[in-house]
Write a protein that holds these residues in place. Structure first.
Motif, PDB file in Angstrom:
ATOM      1  N   GLN A 539       0.810  -1.215   0.000  1.00  0.00           N
ATOM      2  CA  GLN A 539       0.000   0.000   0.000  1.00  0.00           C
ATOM      3  C   GLN A 539       0.846   1.268   0.000  1.00  0.00           C
ATOM      4  OE1 GLN A 539       0.388  -1.882   2.688  1.00  0.00           O
ATOM      5  NE2 GLN A 539       0.226  -0.734   4.600  1.00  0.00           N
ATOM      6  N   GLY A 540       0.238   2.359  -0.498  1.00  0.00           N
ATOM      7  CA  GLY A 540       0.871   3.660  -0.433  1.00  0.00           C
ATOM      8  C   GLY A 540       2.030   3.832  -1.385  1.00  0.00           C
ATOM      9  N   ASN A 541       1.967   3.201  -2.572  1.00  0.00           N
ATOM     10  CA  ASN A 541       2.986   3.381  -3.593  1.00  0.00           C
ATOM     11  C   ASN A 541       2.313   3.855  -4.886  1.00  0.00           C
ATOM     12  OD1 ASN A 541       5.799   2.407  -2.650  1.00  0.00           O
ATOM     13  ND2 ASN A 541       4.417   0.849  -1.823  1.00  0.00           N
ATOM     14  N   SER A 542       2.956   3.669  -6.015  1.00  0.00           N
ATOM     15  CA  SER A 542       2.368   4.073  -7.304  1.00  0.00           C
ATOM     16  C   SER A 542       2.333   2.889  -8.269  1.00  0.00           C
ATOM     17  CB  SER A 542       3.180   5.227  -7.909  1.00  0.00           C
ATOM     18  OG  SER A 542       3.166   6.355  -7.063  1.00  0.00           O
ATOM     19  N   PHE A 543       2.106   1.707  -7.745  1.00  0.00           N
ATOM     20  CA  PHE A 543       2.005   0.536  -8.612  1.00  0.00           C
ATOM     21  C   PHE A 543       0.788   0.666  -9.525  1.00  0.00           C
ATOM     22  CE2 PHE A 543       4.269  -1.475  -4.902  1.00  0.00           C
ATOM     23  CZ  PHE A 543       5.452  -1.724  -5.583  1.00  0.00           C
ATOM     24  N   HIS A 544       0.911   0.164 -10.754  1.00  0.00           N
ATOM     25  CA  HIS A 544      -0.218   0.213 -11.676  1.00  0.00           C
ATOM     26  C   HIS A 544      -0.347  -1.125 -12.404  1.00  0.00           C
ATOM     27  CE1 HIS A 544       3.217   1.485 -14.229  1.00  0.00           C
ATOM     28  NE2 HIS A 544       2.596   0.738 -15.147  1.00  0.00           N
ATOM     29  N   GLY A 545      -1.278  -1.168 -13.338  1.00  0.00           N
ATOM     30  CA  GLY A 545      -1.559  -2.416 -14.027  1.00  0.00           C
ATOM     31  C   GLY A 545      -2.549  -3.252 -13.246  1.00  0.00           C
ATOM     32  N   ILE A 546      -2.707  -4.495 -13.675  1.00  0.00           N
ATOM     33  CA  ILE A 546      -3.688  -5.363 -13.029  1.00  0.00           C
ATOM     34  C   ILE A 546      -3.081  -6.033 -11.799  1.00  0.00           C
ATOM     35  CG2 ILE A 546      -4.854  -5.796 -15.225  1.00  0.00           C
ATOM     36  CD1 ILE A 546      -3.530  -8.576 -15.218  1.00  0.00           C
ATOM     37  N   ILE A 547      -3.953  -6.447 -10.901  1.00  0.00           N
ATOM     38  CA  ILE A 547      -3.516  -7.258  -9.762  1.00  0.00           C
ATOM     39  C   ILE A 547      -3.222  -8.656 -10.294  1.00  0.00           C
ATOM     40  CG2 ILE A 547      -4.171  -8.224  -7.531  1.00  0.00           C
ATOM     41  CD1 ILE A 547      -6.075  -5.856  -7.188  1.00  0.00           C
ATOM     42  N   PRO A 548      -1.999  -9.159 -10.165  1.00  0.00           N
ATOM     43  CA  PRO A 548      -1.666 -10.450 -10.786  1.00  0.00           C
ATOM     44  C   PRO A 548      -2.509 -11.597 -10.228  1.00  0.00           C
ATOM     45  CG  PRO A 548       0.096  -9.727  -9.318  1.00  0.00           C
ATOM     46  CD  PRO A 548      -0.842  -8.573  -9.443  1.00  0.00           C
ATOM     47  N   SER A 549      -3.037 -12.383 -11.137  1.00  0.00           N
ATOM     48  CA  SER A 549      -3.861 -13.533 -10.721  1.00  0.00           C
ATOM     49  C   SER A 549      -3.027 -14.586  -9.999  1.00  0.00           C
ATOM     50  CB  SER A 549      -4.541 -14.151 -11.943  1.00  0.00           C
ATOM     51  OG  SER A 549      -3.567 -14.580 -12.881  1.00  0.00           O
ATOM     52  N   SER A 568      -5.580  -1.281 -11.752  1.00  0.00           N
ATOM     53  CA  SER A 568      -6.803  -1.236 -12.574  1.00  0.00           C
ATOM     54  C   SER A 568      -7.242  -2.659 -12.888  1.00  0.00           C
ATOM     55  CB  SER A 568      -6.536  -0.455 -13.865  1.00  0.00           C
ATOM     56  OG  SER A 568      -5.464  -1.050 -14.592  1.00  0.00           O
ATOM     57  N   GLY A 569      -8.334  -2.759 -13.639  1.00  0.00           N
ATOM     58  CA  GLY A 569      -8.863  -4.078 -13.964  1.00  0.00           C
ATOM     59  C   GLY A 569      -9.695  -4.629 -12.828  1.00  0.00           C
ATOM     60  N   SER A 570      -9.977  -5.901 -12.900  1.00  0.00           N
ATOM     61  CA  SER A 570     -10.869  -6.525 -11.913  1.00  0.00           C
ATOM     62  C   SER A 570     -10.076  -7.177 -10.782  1.00  0.00           C
ATOM     63  CB  SER A 570     -11.736  -7.584 -12.595  1.00  0.00           C
ATOM     64  OG  SER A 570     -10.930  -8.580 -13.202  1.00  0.00           O
ATOM     65  N   ILE A 571     -10.797  -7.491  -9.725  1.00  0.00           N
ATOM     66  CA  ILE A 571     -10.206  -8.222  -8.602  1.00  0.00           C
ATOM     67  C   ILE A 571     -10.110  -9.691  -8.990  1.00  0.00           C
ATOM     68  CG2 ILE A 571     -10.496  -8.898  -6.188  1.00  0.00           C
ATOM     69  CD1 ILE A 571     -12.132  -6.342  -5.783  1.00  0.00           C
ATOM     70  N   PRO A 572      -8.939 -10.303  -8.919  1.00  0.00           N
ATOM     71  CA  PRO A 572      -8.816 -11.717  -9.295  1.00  0.00           C
ATOM     72  C   PRO A 572      -9.768 -12.604  -8.496  1.00  0.00           C
ATOM     73  CG  PRO A 572      -6.650 -10.737  -8.968  1.00  0.00           C
ATOM     74  CD  PRO A 572      -7.646  -9.736  -8.475  1.00  0.00           C
ATOM     75  N   GLU A 573     -10.565 -13.378  -9.218  1.00  0.00           N
ATOM     76  CA  GLU A 573     -11.525 -14.253  -8.545  1.00  0.00           C
ATOM     77  C   GLU A 573     -10.832 -15.319  -7.695  1.00  0.00           C
ATOM     78  OE1 GLU A 573     -14.297 -15.938 -11.214  1.00  0.00           O
ATOM     79  OE2 GLU A 573     -15.200 -14.023 -11.801  1.00  0.00           O
ATOM     80  N   GLY A 574      -9.605 -15.658  -8.074  1.00  0.00           N
ATOM     81  CA  GLY A 574      -8.899 -16.710  -7.338  1.00  0.00           C
ATOM     82  C   GLY A 574      -8.654 -16.383  -5.890  1.00  0.00           C
ATOM     83  N   LEU A 575      -8.677 -15.095  -5.531  1.00  0.00           N
ATOM     84  CA  LEU A 575      -8.439 -14.717  -4.133  1.00  0.00           C
ATOM     85  C   LEU A 575      -9.502 -15.268  -3.200  1.00  0.00           C
ATOM     86  CD1 LEU A 575      -7.286 -10.980  -4.523  1.00  0.00           C
ATOM     87  CD2 LEU A 575      -5.856 -13.004  -4.173  1.00  0.00           C
ATOM     88  N   GLN A 576     -10.699 -15.516  -3.740  1.00  0.00           N
ATOM     89  CA  GLN A 576     -11.772 -16.014  -2.878  1.00  0.00           C
ATOM     90  C   GLN A 576     -11.576 -17.476  -2.491  1.00  0.00           C
ATOM     91  OE1 GLN A 576     -15.569 -15.789  -4.936  1.00  0.00           O
ATOM     92  NE2 GLN A 576     -14.670 -16.534  -6.846  1.00  0.00           N
ATOM     93  N   HIS A 577     -10.611 -18.130  -3.123  1.00  0.00           N
ATOM     94  CA  HIS A 577     -10.353 -19.538  -2.811  1.00  0.00           C
ATOM     95  C   HIS A 577      -9.205 -19.723  -1.825  1.00  0.00           C
ATOM     96  CE1 HIS A 577     -13.200 -20.343  -5.933  1.00  0.00           C
ATOM     97  NE2 HIS A 577     -12.413 -19.903  -6.907  1.00  0.00           N
ATOM     98  N   ILE A 578      -8.635 -18.618  -1.339  1.00  0.00           N
ATOM     99  CA  ILE A 578      -7.575 -18.719  -0.320  1.00  0.00           C
ATOM    100  C   ILE A 578      -8.261 -18.781   1.041  1.00  0.00           C
ATOM    101  CG2 ILE A 578      -5.523 -17.657   0.660  1.00  0.00           C
ATOM    102  CD1 ILE A 578      -5.052 -16.222  -1.953  1.00  0.00           C
ATOM    103  N   SER A 579      -8.327 -19.968   1.607  1.00  0.00           N
ATOM    104  CA  SER A 579      -9.103 -20.183   2.833  1.00  0.00           C
ATOM    105  C   SER A 579      -8.488 -19.498   4.048  1.00  0.00           C
ATOM    106  CB  SER A 579      -9.239 -21.690   3.105  1.00  0.00           C
ATOM    107  OG  SER A 579      -7.960 -22.285   3.243  1.00  0.00           O
ATOM    108  N   THR A 580      -7.183 -19.210   4.004  1.00  0.00           N
ATOM    109  CA  THR A 580      -6.511 -18.617   5.166  1.00  0.00           C
ATOM    110  C   THR A 580      -6.625 -17.095   5.206  1.00  0.00           C
ATOM    111  OG1 THR A 580      -4.441 -18.565   3.918  1.00  0.00           O
ATOM    112  CG2 THR A 580      -4.844 -20.501   5.297  1.00  0.00           C
ATOM    113  N   LEU A 581      -7.067 -16.479   4.118  1.00  0.00           N
ATOM    114  CA  LEU A 581      -7.059 -15.018   4.010  1.00  0.00           C
ATOM    115  C   LEU A 581      -8.014 -14.394   5.022  1.00  0.00           C
ATOM    116  CD1 LEU A 581      -5.627 -12.882   2.344  1.00  0.00           C
ATOM    117  CD2 LEU A 581      -7.544 -12.900   0.741  1.00  0.00           C
ATOM    118  N   GLU A 582      -7.475 -13.514   5.883  1.00  0.00           N
ATOM    119  CA  GLU A 582      -8.257 -12.871   6.936  1.00  0.00           C
ATOM    120  C   GLU A 582      -8.462 -11.381   6.696  1.00  0.00           C
ATOM    121  OE1 GLU A 582      -5.814 -13.674  10.274  1.00  0.00           O
ATOM    122  OE2 GLU A 582      -6.321 -15.803  10.389  1.00  0.00           O
TER     123      GLU A 582
END
Length: 1010
Positions: A539-549, A568-582
């Motif tokens: 966070q708090g930088n100037s990264f651009h492009g898509i969030i890598p899947s 930019s672009g969409s939120i990778p759907e694969g993130l919803q399959h990470i069961s540990t993500l809090e």
């Protein structure tokens, strides 16, 4: 007259007959009692307990030679499981019952109280439950009781005071509760009372002061409260007093140390004791350890400079000092304590400036804790004189100025904490000299310049924190070569540039934070190769492009913060399959499209999306607008379907054609001379000339050994400011090419303190125009383990010898690296050639595993590998697992067998190929039939020589350690692979052995002094 004689002989023959019958009856009773005991053992390894031999000759049994009654039952370390049979109560002559270091469960049978002749009861290190039997106090001849390391509950029996002959009593690490009974004061023969790590509460009874022979009192980690009884201070025989981690309060009497002339260890830390440190401590002339850490002491620290034996002073986390310029005056006398190794005064109220004479502390000083005080001024450059330091913490003070360049002398430094000060200037390149460093925290200062590339030399670094400074420039690529890193924090600096694709090399990274910098560019998909990553903050930088899947590949990810960037672009759907993500924060970016609704996206409190105007849908709690209809897009997509199918068919055809061409060229290439593969591309290359010059033309005087496929030379390189070992492959020998590639493949992506580090390699042509291959590694000062176990006497008149502690450390080192290879690498690695000549010892006798020429990579643990143990995978006779000789596949269990044989060789001095092993006998069987009763006969005589003081006394803990080591080695080297002990179990057992041996050595030293 004849009548009297007749009556005399008749009566006496009757009496003699009665005695014979009683003896036979007792003999038979013991026999049946032992059989009942055997029946209660579930795994029943006592196969030799049978009618083919008299029970007095059974392993673990010692009998009275006259009456053939059992005097001793010693089965320690036999790996027995089940319950302890009540039938043992029938062994009425029994004096010693030793069942420690097994797996017995259930309760201690009440029938043990029938053993009125019992003198020693060792049931420690089992899984026993229930209470201590109250009728145990009927065994009035008991001298030694050890019930430690079980799960016993209940209270200490009040009747324990009746055991007047008791000298040693230990129940450490159980769940015993209630109070210490006052009757314990009746045990006037007591020398060792060990009640630590239980749930005892209440006060220590005053009666404990009656134990005038007590030298060791350990009541640590309980719930004891109140004042320490004054009678304790009159126990002049006391050598060790440990009462830490309890609830004792009030203050210590000022004269406490006047009446404890023999006190060597005084440990009362982690209590609520307050007041000043008694000045009478200056009279504790033999004191070695003072631990008051985590208490409420106030005032000045007394002058203890006259305590010449002082080794450890731990006074952190108190209220000592008054933020005065004279608070640190006590440091000056401490320079007289030439044996001082640990000084911990962190998190107090000490003020003032660090004096220059701090560099005059003992050269043995290894740990110095100064953090969390009010110390100001510059860091004295003289501090660099303490070149034995392995730990230095000075965090959260008011230090300013630069980090002294003399810190470059800290060749042994492992942990350095300077965060939370006002340090300025650049991080000097000297940081690369700290090659042993694993923890470096310089955050929250005012450091400038760039992140030093010299950090790449700190290949053991696991924790690196440079946050909240003024560092500029790009993140050097060298940082991403620190493969051992588990935590990297560069946040809140002025760093710029991209996040390079090399970030994917950090295979072990768990926390990665570069937030609040000036970084830009795209996040490459290689970030998904950091499979151990748990927390990622960009966070708090100037990264651009898509969030890598590829982030979806991080199956252990727990926190992800991408907020305040230009994604930019969409939120990778694969993130919803990470069961540990809090926690997931993508706020204030330029994201669009539909928000997923599964996994983390179901929890509005753990997911932040604000500041992205084009996001839609998601769960209702997000209050996002619905997504627009997709009908037209669907039609357009449908119109392109045929074109996509056609393109896919063409691509498939081209791929098939390309595969055929590739196979053709691969077959053709196999007939051509050997060429290097990508396996060695990651290693820096060195020229043949450099190796030739560095070894004086590979002179015989520099030859130091032979490997499976070549020779090893000692040499020097211009690029390496140190002596190195150069392994030259004999390419004329079949398998040498494959060995070279196998070693490169195995070592290119693994890092461990107990692996020999490959520095560089050579793939070239020699001066005769022949192919030349060599690997250059660290040179180990103390040579191979082989040279220490089996020294060549013609080289030295004084035979080399390793003491027991050194051998245990080497065994632990080898176990640690095998655990790493088997379970911690991305792909499990089987070494296949574990033996003493492949274990090298550095100047500190730390073991390093080498020679990976036969190593194999396995696809996964528990899955049979595709490689089979053909004639190419022989290992070394005697060390190679027996199943390899029958064509079985390479496995982790094969390494475990070699490890077991290695440990047996280290303990017995006998090679597995010893000429005495004939007719099917082997080293495993030789040891198995010899322990525990003939331990001294099979042990390496040099252990007896080096450890004569320890082993002639034969403290029972030393015996236990040796027996446990033999038991581990036998469990690893059994014939059946499925029955071999795992390295996980070995590590756990070795940790217990090391702690037990340390206690034993301390106790023996105490005994020798007294």
């Amino acid at each position: 007259m004849y009548l009297h004689l007749f009556l005399f002989f008749t009566l006496n023959s009757s009496l003699f007959g009665l005695n014979t019958n009683v003896s036979a009856l007792g003999n038979d009773t013991d026999y049946h009692a032992l059989l009942k005991f055997k029946e209660s053992i579930s795994n029943n390894p006592l196969y030799s307990w049978n009618s083919s031999t008299h029970f007095c000759n059974w392993p673990g049994i010692t009998c009275n030679s006259m009456h053939e009654r059992v005097l001793m039952l010693n089965l320690e370390g036999y790996d027995l499981h089940g319950s302890i049979s009540p039938a043992l109560g029938n062994l009425s002559f029994l004096r010693i019952l030793s069942l420690q270091n097994n797996g017995f469960g259930g309760k201690i049978p009440q029938e043990v109280g029938l053993l009125v002749q019992l003198q020693t009861l060792y049931l420690n290190n089992n899984s026993l439950i229930g209470e201590i039997p109250t009728n145990l106090t009927s065994c009035t001849k008991l001298e030694n009781i050890d019930l430690s390391l079980n799960n016993l509950v209940g209270k200490l029996p009040n009747e324990i005071g009746s055991l007047r002959m008791l000298r040693e009593f230990s129940i450490v690490t159980n769940k015993i509760e209630g109070q210490i009974p006052p009757s314990i004061g009746n045990l006037t023969s007591m020398s060792h009372l060990v009640l630590g790590d239980n749930n005892l509460e209440g006060h220590i009874p005053q009666e404990i002061g009656h134990l005038r022979k007590l030298i060791f009192l350990d009541i640590y980690s309980n719930k004891l409260s109140g004042m320490l009884p004054s009678t304790v201070y009159n126990m002049s025989s006391l050598i060790t007093f440990s009462a830490s981690v309890n609830r004792f309060n009030q203050s210590l009497p000022s004269n406490i140390f006047h009446t404890l002339p023999n006190l060597q260890e005084f440990d009362i830390g982690a209590n609520q004791i307050s007041g000043p440190i008694p000045t009478s401590i200056t009279n504790a002339s033999v004191l070695r350890l003072l631990d008051i850490d985590g208490s409420h002491f106030v005032g000045k620290f007394p002058n203890v400079g006259k305590l010449c034996d002082l080794r450890i002073v731990s006074a952190s986390n108190n209220h000592l000092g008054s933020n005065s310029s004279k608070d640190l005056d006590f440091l000056s006398p401490l320079t007289n304590c030439s044996k001082l190794r640990v000084l911990s005064i962190s998190y107090n109220n000490f003020g003032g400036v660090l004096p220059n004479f701090i560099g005059n502390f003992s050269t043995q000083m290894s740990q110095l804790y100064l953090g969390g005080n009010d110390i100001s001024g510059k860091i004295p450059s003289e501090l660099g004189n303490l070149n034995s330091l392995i730990l230095l913490t000075m965090e959260f003070n008011h230090l300013y100025g630069t980090i002294p360049s003399t810190f470059g002398k800290f060749q042994k430094m492992q942990k350095l904490e300077l965060e939370g000060n006002k340090l300025s200037g650049q991080i000097s390149p000297f940081i690369g000299n700290l090659s042993q460093l694993f923890f470096l925290h310089l955050g929250d200062n005012m450091l400038e310049g760039s992140v030093p590339p010299s950090l790449t030399k700190c290949q053991k670094l696991q924790y690196l924190n440079l946050c909240q400074n003024n560092l500029k420039g790009t993140i050097p690529l060298e940082v991403f070569s620190l493969f051992s890193l588990t935590s990297l924090n560069l946040s809140q600096n002025l760093l710029s540039g991209n996040l390079p694709g090399e970030v994917g090399k950090l295979k072990n990274i768990e926390e990665f934070d570069v937030s609040k910098n000036h970084l830009s560019g795209k996040i490459l998909g290689t970030i998904g190769e950091c499979l151990s990553l748990e927390y990622l903050s960009l966070q708090g930088n100037s990264f651009h492009g898509i969030i890598p899947s590829s982030l979806a590949s991080l199956k252990g990810l727990r926190g992800l913060d991408l907020s305040q960037n230009h994604f930019s672009g969409s939120i990778p759907e694969g993130l919803q399959h990470i069961s540990t993500l809090e926690y997931l924060n993508v706020s204030f970016n330029m994201l669009d499209g539909e928000v997923p609704t599964e996994g983390i996206f179901r929890n509005a409190s753990g997911f932040a999306v604000s500041g992205n105007r084009k996001l839609c849908a998601g769960i209702s709690e997000l209050h996002l607008p619905p997504c627009p209809a997709k009908e037209r897009k669907f039609v357009k997509h449908h119109n392109h379907t045929r074109l996509i199918v056609v393109i896919a068919c063409v691509v498939a055809f081209l791929l098939i054609l390309l595969s055929c061409v590739t196979i053709y060229w691969m077959k053709k290439r196999n007939k051509q001379p050997f060429s290097d593969s990508s396996a060695i591309n990651q290693l820096p290359m060195v020229s043949y000339k450099s190796l030739h010059d560095g070894t004086d033309g590979f002179s015989a005087r520099n030859l130091i050994g032979f490997g499976n496929f070549g020779s090893v030379y000692k040499g020097t390189l211009e690029s390496e400011d140190k002596v190195v070992a150069i392994k030259v492959l004999n390419l004329q020998k079949k398998g040498a090419h494959k060995s070279f590639m196998a070693e490169c493949n195995a070592l290119r992506n693994i890092r461990h303190r107990n692996l020999v580090k490959i520095l560089t390699c050579c793939s070239s042509i020699d001066y005769k125009g022949q192919e030349f291959r060599a690997l250059v590694s660290e040179f180990m000062t103390n040579g191979s383990l082989e040279s220490w176990l089996h020294p060549a006497m013609e080289i030295s008149d004084q035979p080399k010898a390793l003491d027991l502690e050194q051998r245990l450390n080497i065994i632990t080192d080898v176990a640690s690296v095998l655990h790493y290879l088997h379970y911690e690498c991305e792909q499990a690695i089987v070494h296949c050639d574990l033996k003493p000549s492949n274990i090298l010892l550095d100047e500190c006798f730390v073991a390093h595993l080498t020679d990976f020429g036969l190593a194999k990579l396995l696809s996964s643990i528990g899955v049979s590998p595709m490689q089979s143990s053909t004639v190419e995978i022989k290992g070394t006779i005697g060390y190679a697992a027996p199943e390899y000789g029958m064509g079985s596949r390479v496995s982790i269990e094969g390494d475990m067998y070699s490890f077991g044989i290695l440990v047996l060789e280290m303990l017995t001095e006998r090679r597995p190929t010893d000429e005495t092993f004939k007719d099917g006998r082997n080293l495993h069987d030789y040891v198995k039939i010899s322990i525990p009763n003939h331990l001294s006969q099979i042990m390496d005589r040099t252990i007896l020589l080096e450890d004569s003081d320890k082993l002639t006394l034969m403290d029972r803990n030393v015996r236990e350690c040796l027996h446990s080591l033999f038991r581990i080695a036998l469990a690893c080297s059994v014939e059946s692979p499925k029955e071999r002990m795992s390295m996980v179990g070995v590590i756990r057992e070795l940790n217990l052995i090391k702690s037990s041996l340390l206690r034993s050595m301390n106790a023996l030293q105490t005994q020798q002094r007294t």
